[in-house]
Design a protein around this motif. Structure first.
Motif, PDB file in Angstrom:
ATOM      1  N   THR A 231       0.830  -1.205   0.000  1.00 34.88           N
ATOM      2  CA  THR A 231       0.000   0.000   0.000  1.00 34.88           C
ATOM      3  C   THR A 231       0.861   1.249   0.000  1.00 34.88           C
ATOM      4  OG1 THR A 231      -1.765  -1.161   1.177  1.00 34.88           O
ATOM      5  CG2 THR A 231      -1.842   1.234   1.187  1.00 34.88           C
ATOM      6  N   ARG A 232       1.886   1.275   0.829  1.00 37.69           N
ATOM      7  CA  ARG A 232       2.767   2.450   0.850  1.00 37.69           C
ATOM      8  C   ARG A 232       3.452   2.646  -0.489  1.00 37.69           C
ATOM      9  NH1 ARG A 232       5.983   5.582   5.297  1.00 37.69           N
ATOM     10  NH2 ARG A 232       7.150   6.936   3.909  1.00 37.69           N
ATOM     11  N   ALA A 233       3.908   1.543  -1.094  1.00 38.65           N
ATOM     12  CA  ALA A 233       4.582   1.646  -2.389  1.00 38.65           C
ATOM     13  C   ALA A 233       3.675   2.294  -3.428  1.00 38.65           C
ATOM     14  CB  ALA A 233       5.019   0.261  -2.854  1.00 38.65           C
ATOM     15  N   ALA A 234       2.382   1.934  -3.398  1.00 37.24           N
ATOM     16  CA  ALA A 234       1.446   2.437  -4.402  1.00 37.24           C
ATOM     17  C   ALA A 234       0.965   3.844  -4.094  1.00 37.24           C
ATOM     18  CB  ALA A 234       0.257   1.494  -4.518  1.00 37.24           C
ATOM     19  N   LEU A 235       0.640   4.136  -2.820  1.00 35.43           N
ATOM     20  CA  LEU A 235      -0.020   5.388  -2.477  1.00 35.43           C
ATOM     21  C   LEU A 235       0.920   6.528  -2.123  1.00 35.43           C
ATOM     22  CD1 LEU A 235      -3.068   4.232  -0.309  1.00 35.43           C
ATOM     23  CD2 LEU A 235      -2.947   4.619  -2.780  1.00 35.43           C
ATOM     24  N   SER A 236       2.147   6.208  -1.740  1.00 34.55           N
ATOM     25  CA  SER A 236       3.034   7.254  -1.245  1.00 34.55           C
ATOM     26  C   SER A 236       4.386   7.282  -1.939  1.00 34.55           C
ATOM     27  CB  SER A 236       3.236   7.069   0.265  1.00 34.55           C
ATOM     28  OG  SER A 236       4.159   7.993   0.782  1.00 34.55           O
ATOM     29  N   ASP A 237       5.007   6.127  -2.116  1.00 36.33           N
ATOM     30  CA  ASP A 237       6.382   6.081  -2.600  1.00 36.33           C
ATOM     31  C   ASP A 237       6.515   6.072  -4.113  1.00 36.33           C
ATOM     32  OD1 ASP A 237       7.103   6.014   0.042  1.00 36.33           O
ATOM     33  OD2 ASP A 237       7.460   3.858   0.098  1.00 36.33           O
ATOM     34  N   CYS A 238       5.385   5.899  -4.815  1.00 33.67           N
ATOM     35  CA  CYS A 238       5.400   5.871  -6.286  1.00 33.67           C
ATOM     36  C   CYS A 238       6.263   4.741  -6.836  1.00 33.67           C
ATOM     37  CB  CYS A 238       5.875   7.203  -6.856  1.00 33.67           C
ATOM     38  SG  CYS A 238       4.687   8.564  -6.637  1.00 33.67           S
ATOM     39  N   THR A 239       6.368   3.643  -6.103  1.00 34.61           N
ATOM     40  CA  THR A 239       7.137   2.488  -6.577  1.00 34.61           C
ATOM     41  C   THR A 239       6.248   1.268  -6.811  1.00 34.61           C
ATOM     42  OG1 THR A 239       7.617   1.826  -4.283  1.00 34.61           O
ATOM     43  CG2 THR A 239       9.230   3.242  -5.379  1.00 34.61           C
ATOM     44  N   GLY A 240       4.943   1.430  -6.650  1.00 33.98           N
ATOM     45  CA  GLY A 240       4.029   0.299  -6.837  1.00 33.98           C
ATOM     46  C   GLY A 240       2.776   0.733  -7.569  1.00 33.98           C
ATOM     47  N   LYS A 241       1.921  -0.232  -7.844  1.00 34.82           N
ATOM     48  CA  LYS A 241       0.678   0.003  -8.579  1.00 34.82           C
ATOM     49  C   LYS A 241      -0.518  -0.445  -7.742  1.00 34.82           C
ATOM     50  CE  LYS A 241       2.543   1.050 -12.727  1.00 34.82           C
ATOM     51  NZ  LYS A 241       2.247   2.267 -13.508  1.00 34.82           N
ATOM     52  N   LEU A 242      -1.691   0.018  -8.138  1.00 32.45           N
ATOM     53  CA  LEU A 242      -2.931  -0.372  -7.468  1.00 32.45           C
ATOM     54  C   LEU A 242      -3.544  -1.596  -8.154  1.00 32.45           C
ATOM     55  CD1 LEU A 242      -4.488   3.185  -6.974  1.00 32.45           C
ATOM     56  CD2 LEU A 242      -3.526   1.729  -5.203  1.00 32.45           C
ATOM     57  N   ASP A 243      -2.691  -2.578  -8.471  1.00 36.21           N
ATOM     58  CA  ASP A 243      -3.182  -3.737  -9.213  1.00 36.21           C
ATOM     59  C   ASP A 243      -3.575  -4.912  -8.316  1.00 36.21           C
ATOM     60  OD1 ASP A 243      -0.613  -4.257  -8.400  1.00 36.21           O
ATOM     61  OD2 ASP A 243       0.174  -4.739 -10.381  1.00 36.21           O
ATOM     62  N   ASP A 244      -3.291  -4.826  -7.025  1.00 36.19           N
ATOM     63  CA  ASP A 244      -3.708  -5.886  -6.115  1.00 36.19           C
ATOM     64  C   ASP A 244      -5.221  -5.803  -5.928  1.00 36.19           C
ATOM     65  OD1 ASP A 244      -4.372  -7.171  -3.471  1.00 36.19           O
ATOM     66  OD2 ASP A 244      -2.209  -7.534  -3.449  1.00 36.19           O
ATOM     67  N   PRO A 245      -5.950  -6.912  -6.061  1.00 34.95           N
ATOM     68  CA  PRO A 245      -7.412  -6.871  -5.897  1.00 34.95           C
ATOM     69  C   PRO A 245      -7.855  -6.417  -4.511  1.00 34.95           C
ATOM     70  CG  PRO A 245      -6.613  -9.143  -6.026  1.00 34.95           C
ATOM     71  CD  PRO A 245      -5.474  -8.264  -6.422  1.00 34.95           C
ATOM     72  N   GLY A 246      -6.952  -6.438  -3.553  1.00 37.18           N
ATOM     73  CA  GLY A 246      -7.289  -5.986  -2.213  1.00 37.18           C
ATOM     74  C   GLY A 246      -7.643  -4.510  -2.165  1.00 37.18           C
ATOM     75  N   PHE A 247      -7.110  -3.710  -3.090  1.00 38.88           N
ATOM     76  CA  PHE A 247      -7.474  -2.295  -3.110  1.00 38.88           C
ATOM     77  C   PHE A 247      -8.950  -2.122  -3.445  1.00 38.88           C
ATOM     78  CE2 PHE A 247      -2.833  -1.837  -3.855  1.00 38.88           C
ATOM     79  CZ  PHE A 247      -2.540  -0.983  -2.802  1.00 38.88           C
ATOM     80  N   ALA A 248      -9.406  -2.852  -4.451  1.00 44.21           N
ATOM     81  CA  ALA A 248     -10.831  -2.791  -4.818  1.00 44.21           C
ATOM     82  C   ALA A 248     -11.695  -3.324  -3.681  1.00 44.21           C
ATOM     83  CB  ALA A 248     -11.074  -3.596  -6.097  1.00 44.21           C
ATOM     84  N   ASP A 249     -11.212  -4.381  -3.016  1.00 40.76           N
ATOM     85  CA  ASP A 249     -11.983  -4.967  -1.920  1.00 40.76           C
ATOM     86  C   ASP A 249     -12.114  -3.988  -0.759  1.00 40.76           C
ATOM     87  OD1 ASP A 249     -13.264  -7.258  -0.561  1.00 40.76           O
ATOM     88  OD2 ASP A 249     -11.508  -7.157   0.740  1.00 40.76           O
ATOM     89  N   GLY A 250     -11.007  -3.302  -0.423  1.00 43.53           N
ATOM     90  CA  GLY A 250     -11.057  -2.329   0.666  1.00 43.53           C
ATOM     91  C   GLY A 250     -12.017  -1.192   0.375  1.00 43.53           C
ATOM     92  N   LEU A 251     -11.986  -0.680  -0.828  1.00 43.46           N
ATOM     93  CA  LEU A 251     -12.892   0.413  -1.204  1.00 43.46           C
ATOM     94  C   LEU A 251     -14.338  -0.060  -1.245  1.00 43.46           C
ATOM     95  CD1 LEU A 251     -10.699   2.022  -4.007  1.00 43.46           C
ATOM     96  CD2 LEU A 251     -11.162   2.977  -1.736  1.00 43.46           C
ATOM     97  N   THR A 252     -14.548  -1.292  -1.664  1.00 41.41           N
ATOM     98  CA  THR A 252     -15.913  -1.847  -1.682  1.00 41.41           C
ATOM     99  C   THR A 252     -16.470  -1.945  -0.270  1.00 41.41           C
ATOM    100  OG1 THR A 252     -15.491  -3.091  -3.718  1.00 41.41           O
ATOM    101  CG2 THR A 252     -17.305  -3.855  -2.327  1.00 41.41           C
ATOM    102  N   LYS A 253     -15.634  -2.341   0.669  1.00 38.34           N
ATOM    103  CA  LYS A 253     -16.074  -2.441   2.058  1.00 38.34           C
ATOM    104  C   LYS A 253     -16.368  -1.060   2.641  1.00 38.34           C
ATOM    105  CE  LYS A 253     -14.326  -6.951   3.427  1.00 38.34           C
ATOM    106  NZ  LYS A 253     -14.413  -7.523   2.084  1.00 38.34           N
ATOM    107  N   LEU A 254     -15.592  -0.070   2.254  1.00 36.01           N
ATOM    108  CA  LEU A 254     -15.878   1.285   2.694  1.00 36.01           C
ATOM    109  C   LEU A 254     -17.218   1.756   2.128  1.00 36.01           C
ATOM    110  CD1 LEU A 254     -14.910   3.699   4.297  1.00 36.01           C
ATOM    111  CD2 LEU A 254     -13.521   4.394   2.334  1.00 36.01           C
TER     112      LEU A 254
END
Length: 442
Positions: free
Chosen positions: A234-257
């Motif tokens: 999560t840090r790599a994707a949201l803050s450090d610019c070294t990752g992507k939001l391609d893990d399905p867990g991101f969609a799952d977290g937003l769906t739960k919200l």
């Protein structure tokens, strides 16, 4: 300070007088070579977080008076070192005239606070922390919670700070309302949804939240991503610019919200409610839960009814989530030692007194601070906080470093739109991907 607390301090002073043996000298890493110099009195300046005149400041002043009494020639100055004072203090540090002890100089989880250690402004505390405490038979380091230690050291395992209090983000709940309506404090996401339904049936808004401060709404997405994806990805994707939001867990977290939003789980009118009013609504019994830092109680002390029954638990787990299900989000108030100090043995003595079990226990009871020292109970007004700390596998920094990153305007505004019903989970994910691609240049 109460007579009981003063008695604790007196006993503590006597114990330290009997066993004091610390290091000293001048000049960066050379201090590590001499860890047995005796403590001598002298002028000493320590940065402190509380403002003058507050109960927290008075507690520290009493502790400083004890140091002055035990070491003739000591005159201790307590300098305000909180947020608005930092620019001036950092100027002093850069000019070589920083306080002997100061907050905000090091955090092992914050890459932006490594340079002070890397450039030899700070004493390497590792040799001192590994010294055996004559009263416990164990190294000083062992007195600190394992969840605090990642904040104390750099990537090479050298320690440059000790924690004087912890700041935890937990789910607070109104224990009386939960008991009166036979509601179980939620340990899992499904139990949280059940509690939301039960609170609504009881005529209570389930969750207090402010719509006027985006990072406080972001606490919910932060924790959901921690449980569904994990901190590093999560840090790599949201803050450090070294990752992507391609893990399905991101969609799952937003769906739960979105689930919470669509259930009407949030405080009525939260969109225009500031954080103080949202917190007051919780303590007035208008909401059953609030996700907030442990500063909540001290911040709202004057507004809490005397008969209010507070409970605290960790954020619910997500069975099947790929992240850590018991990790805590939070931070530590960390104090470091100036490598140019002329009174390093005396400064180490102050740190040992400040972080002793006796002092930390008195501070929890008198002031309500959550301690990072092992076997110190929760503040009386925050029952359950010690259990939350003990059950945590680790503690990670809240906000993933987003507020200090170039992504600061790309993330939480989109979470706010999801809260407000201006986008759904998938649209939020798409907007986050677009924003981060633009900001990160990938």
């Amino acid at each position: 300070m109460s007579a009981r607390a003063r008695a604790i301090m007196a006993a503590l002073s006597a114990a330290f007088l009997a066993t004091a043996a610390c290091s000293g000298g001048k000049g960066g890493s050379s201090h590590a070579a001499s860890v047995t110099q005796p403590v001598k009195g002298g002028p000493i300046e320590a940065g402190v977080i509380p403002a003058k005149g507050t109960p927290s400041y008075n507690f520290l002043r009493d502790l400083a008076n004890g140091l002055e009494k035990d070491y003739p020639g000591t005159k201790m100055t307590l300098t305000f070192a909180n947020t608005e004072a930092r620019p001036g203090l950092e100027q002093r540090w850069r000019s070589g005239k920083g306080p002997d002890l100061d907050y905000g100089m090091f955090d092992g989880t914050n890459p932006n606070l490594q340079d002070w250690a890397n450039d030899d402004f700070l004493v390497d505390l590792t040799p001192y922390l590994k010294q055996q405490n004559p009263q416990t038979g164990k190294p000083w380091l062992d007195s600190f919670s394992s969840t605090a230690q990642p904040f104390m050291k750099n990537k090479d395992g050298k320690y440059y700070a000790v924690p004087t209090e912890a700041s935890l983000t937990v789910l607070f709940y109104n224990a009386k309302i939960f008991k009166d309506h036979d509601i179980k404090p939620p340990a899992t996401w499904d139990e949280l949804l059940t509690a939301v339904d039960q609170l609504k049936a009881a005529g209570v808004d389930p969750i207090a939240v402010t719509g006027l401060f985006e990072p406080y709404m972001g606490m919910w997405s932060d924790y959901l991503f921690l449980r569904s994806v994990g901190y590093a990805k999560t840090r790599a994707a949201l803050s450090d610019c070294t990752g992507k939001l391609d893990d399905p867990g991101f969609a799952d977290g937003l769906t739960k919200l979105q689930q919470l939003r669509d259930k009407g789980a949030f405080l009525k009118g939260f969109q225009g409610t500031d954080f103080t009013a949202a917190q007051a609504s919780f303590f007035q019994g208008k909401a059953g839960m609030i996700l907030m830092g442990s500063w909540l109680v001290s911040e709202m002390k004057k507004s809490i009814p005397p008969d209010f029954q507070l409970g605290a638990i960790g954020f619910p787990s997500l069975p099947g989530g790929h992240g850590d299900q018991t990790a805590l989000m939070g931070g530590e108030q960390l104090v470091s030692l100036n490598a140019k100090s002329d009174v390093i043995p005396l400064a180490i003595e102050w740190l040992k007194r400040l972080t002793s079990k006796q002092t930390q226990t008195a501070r929890a009871k008198e002031i309500g601070e959550v301690s990072a020292v092992n076997d110190v109970g929760a503040p009386p007004e925050m029952p359950g906080m010690d259990k939350v700390m003990k059950s945590a596998s680790t503690m990670v920094p809240r906000y993933y470093g987003i507020p200090d990153s170039k992504t600061k305007d790309a993330v939480y505004p989109e979470i706010a739109k999801l809260f407000f019903g201006k986008s759904d989970a998938q649209q939020t994910l798409n907007h986050l991907k677009s924003n981060l691609s633009r900001v990160c240049g990938n």
